[in-house]
Enzyme design. Structure first.
Site, mmCIF file in Angstrom:
data_model
loop_
_atom_site.group_PDB
_atom_site.id
_atom_site.type_symbol
_atom_site.label_atom_id
_atom_site.label_comp_id
_atom_site.label_asym_id
_atom_site.label_seq_id
_atom_site.Cartn_x
_atom_site.Cartn_y
_atom_site.Cartn_z
ATOM 1 N N SER A 148 27.568 -0.515 52.279
ATOM 2 C CA SER A 148 27.856 0.224 54.064
ATOM 3 C C SER A 148 28.034 -1.125 55.120
ATOM 4 O O SER A 148 27.315 -1.597 55.081
ATOM 5 C CB SER A 148 26.326 0.893 53.706
ATOM 6 N N TYR A 162 16.644 -0.179 51.516
ATOM 7 C CA TYR A 162 18.437 0.304 52.004
ATOM 8 C C TYR A 162 19.778 -0.352 52.301
ATOM 9 O O TYR A 162 21.052 -1.045 51.847
ATOM 10 C CB TYR A 162 18.755 1.727 52.599
#
Length: 257
Positions: A148, A162
């Site tokens: 990401s 995350y």
């Protein structure tokens, strides 16, 4: 040169393949002649996606819970009972968690790290025999790890585990690539920006066009963007590419201040 992107006859495994970017990549594979296994925890949703994608080619649902090592082991065994070769492994399954730093719980840290990093490593490890059987010097087997852009810079959100997990995925991609190149296995990553998915639904909430205006290319990511990048990383065109993560974000990172 005409077959640089030909994937016909290959076998792929896509984790988290029932929705979002995983389903986008799976559809791209299926439509291009790849026998594609998709996995996720929710059987009903997984089977519905497999039925939908089977209209374009061969898509097989194998339910799993990759949040534990036991689940990873069971899934790897199920795949290797069906296939002695796996040409492409897409490690896409993931989770996120958000909470203010003073309140961020250990459970939210462990859940995300276990699924996003630990299961990715051990599934790759346990599918190595099938990946080694598939690869050769001319056309290596492929592992594609989905990171990401949150792993590249501060996302300005409270998703601490995350962003840390995705930074780990990007670095682990380099490490695995260096170790597995001798086995004719290329390991690369994709770091997506804003795509429609369950993880981003809270941010989009029907405002995709408005959100797209904040991105230099003027829109959010599409299924073609995700599938096209995965197809490139799986095809002969990228046989000499390993250890890299492609930033797939419409210019977001390049334009960030």
């Amino acid at each position: 040169m005409k077959n640089l992107f030909n994937l016909q006859g290959k076998v792929a495994v896509v984790t988290g393949g029932s929705r979002g970017i995983g389903a986008m990549i799976a559809r791209g594979f299926v439509e291009n002649g790849v026998k594609t296994y998709i996995t996720a925890r929710k059987l009903e949703e997984l089977e519905a996606t497999a039925r939908e994608l089977s209209e374009y080619g061969e898509c097989i649902a194998v339910a799993s819970d990759l949040s534990s090592l036991e689940g990873v082991t069971a899934f790897a065994k199920a795949i290797q009972e069906k296939e002695d070769k796996v040409d492409i492994l897409v490690n896409n399954a993931g989770a996120t968690w958000g909470a203010p730093i003073d309140e961020f719980p250990e459970a939210g840290w462990d859940k995300v790290m276990d699924l996003n990093v630990k299961s990715l490593f051990f599934l790759t490890q346990q599918l190595l025999p099938a990946l080694r059987n598939a690869g050769n010097q001319e056309d290596p087997a492929r592992v594609i790890n989905i990171g990401s852009i949150n792993g590249l810079f501060n996302p300005n959100m409270t998703n601490y585990s995350y962003s840390a997990s995705k930074a780990a995925v990007i670095h682990l991609t380099k490490h695995l690539a260096a170790d597995l190149v001798k086995d004719c296995i290329n390991v690369n990553g994709i770091a997506p920006g804003l795509f429609p998915s369950k993880m981003t639904a809270y941010a989009l909430e029907g405002h995709e066009e408005e959100a797209g205006k904040t991105i230099p290319r003027g829109r959010i990511g599409s299924a073609e963007d995700a599938a096209g990048t995965a197809i490139y990383l799986s095809a002969r065109a990228s046989a000499w590419v390993t250890g890299h993560t492609i930033v797939l974000d419409g210019g977001h990172c390049a334009s960030a201040h």
